[in-house]
Design an enzyme around this catalytic site. Structure first.
Site, PDB file in Angstrom:
ATOM      1  N   ASP A  82       0.845  -1.209   0.000  1.00 36.76           N
ATOM      2  CA  ASP A  82       0.000   0.000   0.000  1.00 36.76           C
ATOM      3  C   ASP A  82       0.872   1.248   0.000  1.00 36.76           C
ATOM      4  O   ASP A  82       1.994   1.252   0.524  1.00 36.76           O
ATOM      5  CB  ASP A  82      -0.977   0.009   1.176  1.00 36.76           C
ATOM      6  CG  ASP A  82      -0.310  -0.150   2.533  1.00 36.76           C
ATOM      7  OD1 ASP A  82       0.580  -1.002   2.665  1.00 36.76           O
ATOM      8  OD2 ASP A  82      -0.666   0.592   3.468  1.00 36.76           O
ATOM      9  N   GLU A 117      -0.412  -1.215   5.734  1.00 39.26           N
ATOM     10  CA  GLU A 117       0.669  -0.832   6.656  1.00 39.26           C
ATOM     11  C   GLU A 117       0.587   0.643   6.991  1.00 39.26           C
ATOM     12  O   GLU A 117       0.779   1.045   8.140  1.00 39.26           O
ATOM     13  CB  GLU A 117       2.034  -1.156   6.043  1.00 39.26           C
ATOM     14  CG  GLU A 117       3.198  -1.097   7.044  1.00 39.26           C
ATOM     15  CD  GLU A 117       3.759   0.305   7.273  1.00 39.26           C
ATOM     16  OE1 GLU A 117       4.467   0.504   8.269  1.00 39.26           O
ATOM     17  OE2 GLU A 117       3.471   1.226   6.477  1.00 39.26           O
TER      18      GLU A 117
END
Ligand code: ZN
Length: 423
Positions: free
Chosen positions: A105, A170
């Protein structure tokens, strides 16, 4: 046959072009936290893991069940789908397992006009691959895959497993690594190839997202003296938070002494009022409170709550209408590798062989990351070591030097030889 180290280093070189192409392809997937592309990126990496003949575990994450877990690390964007992904290079014996953990991400691009090139173009110029997510941290993820493929290509038989964990979520809390640990994946050592400029980062400060609600009393702006502006009432609170930040840095762990602020307290968003000619009755401020290395989450929260409470006591209105403090979103504890772990020395040694340059520095980072989940919940000695400069992460013109990606791949491959053992 040449010794395994030489064979592996040659294999890394041989794979250079293919892996840089792979990095560009991955950067072109705009996997912003909470978008469908985040899941697309996981599916894409799963395909690459399969192609590399790894044992692939690609599973849908049960988000409601995960979010109900008492240790859930938080989530700041809406998601109704998320995927876990692990690729395992099985060892031939019962040697130790090395995990390499990277997130797919990326944060939003901000104002695209601030970028010299389109944010997801992933072109290479002057030895740097540019694009959102290039340094934070698709380069590190690809360097990990590169290392494993080089071990395969070199025909090295490791005694222990190498486990590649590709995670999402994350940036807004760490749900992917949390899910990976909940699924039972463990290792004897772990490297997160976040951008550290190839330095070794064995500790992170934490970061707790909070929200303050400051109440006022609405009235027509023409009669503002009869109302109470929530904006005016924010200033003493803001001042108290600035004082708190100063107090919390009176002494810091030597590992993070290089930073002007080792665990900053910062307000990132303020909203107030709904009409220009009305006195606002509500101000909502959101921010992040840094957690010192070795400090508990509870202690940090209590510190902020008592600073806010003291500010309220000194103001007659706020005494009767105390500021509400809410902890929401990402709750990153601080984390540190156990002092008896030899992983720092092993990574420095592998880097020295791989780079033949200066030995990496060792220091703590002022941001929170999955390191605290892996060291804490997972009980896995973990550090960060990866290509790219974290200063470029989250800003325009994010980029990573391709030479550093290759160096990271060499270091990680040599580290696997050392940690897992080779027959
Ligand atoms: Zn990152």
């Amino acid at each position: 046959m040449a010794d395994p180290v030489a064979r592996v280093l040659d294999a890394v070189v041989e794979l250079t072009d293919a892996l840089l192409d792979e990095l560009a392809t991955l950067v072109r997937i705009p996997s912003v936290s909470g978008t469908d592309a985040e899941n697309d990126a996981q599916a894409h990496v799963a395909g690459r893991f399969a192609e590399a003949a790894l044992d692939v575990d690609h599973w849908p994450i049960d988000l409601p069940a995960l979010a109900g877990h008492p240790d859930f690390p938080g989530m700041e964007v809406d998601r109704n789908e998320a995927w876990g992904l692990v690729g395992r290079l099985p060892g031939a014996g019962d040697g130790p397992t090395l995990m390499l953990n990277g997130h797919v991400d990326v944060v939003p691009v901000g104002d695209p006009d601030m970028w010299a090139a389109p944010p997801f173009a992933a072109d290479i110029r002057d030895g740097r691959l540019r694009g959102r997510g290039s340094c934070d941290m698709k380069a590190g993820l690809i360097a990990s895959l590169w290392a494993v493929r080089a071990l395969r290509l070199a025909g090295v038989r490791l005694r222990g497993d190498v486990v590649l964990a590709s995670v999402q979520g994350e940036e807004d809390g760490g749900l992917g690594t949390f899910a990976t640990l909940q699924r039972g994946w463990r290792a004897d050592a772990c490297v997160i190839p976040e951008p550290t400029e190839l330095d070794v980062v064995p500790a992170n400060s934490g970061a707790l997202t909070f929200r303050l609600r400051i109440r006022g009393r609405a009235t027509h702006a023409a009669r503002r003296a009869e109302g109470v502006s929530a904006i005016d009432k924010f200033w003493p609170v803001s001042q108290a938070l600035a004082d708190l930040e100063r107090r919390r840095h009176a002494s810091v762990d030597p590992l993070v002494a290089r930073w002007p602020l080792a665990h900053p307290l910062s307000i990132g968003r303020v909203r107030a009022g709904d009409w220009a000619s009305s006195v606002p009755d509500l101000l909502v401020a959101e921010g992040r409170l840094g957690v010192a290395i070795g400090e508990s989450i509870d202690h940090a929260r209590a510190d902020l709550e008592s600073a806010v409470a003291h500010a309220c006591e000194r103001d007659p209105w706020l005494r009767d209408h105390p500021v509400e403090v809410e902890w929401w979103g990402g709750q990153f504890a601080s984390g540190r590798i156990p002092p008896d772990s030899d992983l720092v020395d092993r990574v420095r040694a592998a880097h020295r062989r791989a780079a033949r340059g200066r030995p990496p520095d060792v220091y703590g980072a002022p941001y929170g990351s999955d390191l605290r989940l892996l060291t804490g919940l997972g009980g896995i000695p973990t550090l960060q070591y990866g290509p790219g400069d974290a200063r470029l992460a989250h800003g325009p013109d994010e980029a990573v030097p391709v030479a550093d990606v290759a160096t990271a791949a060499r270091t990680l491959a040599l580290l696997a030889l050392d940690v897992c053992g080779a027959d």
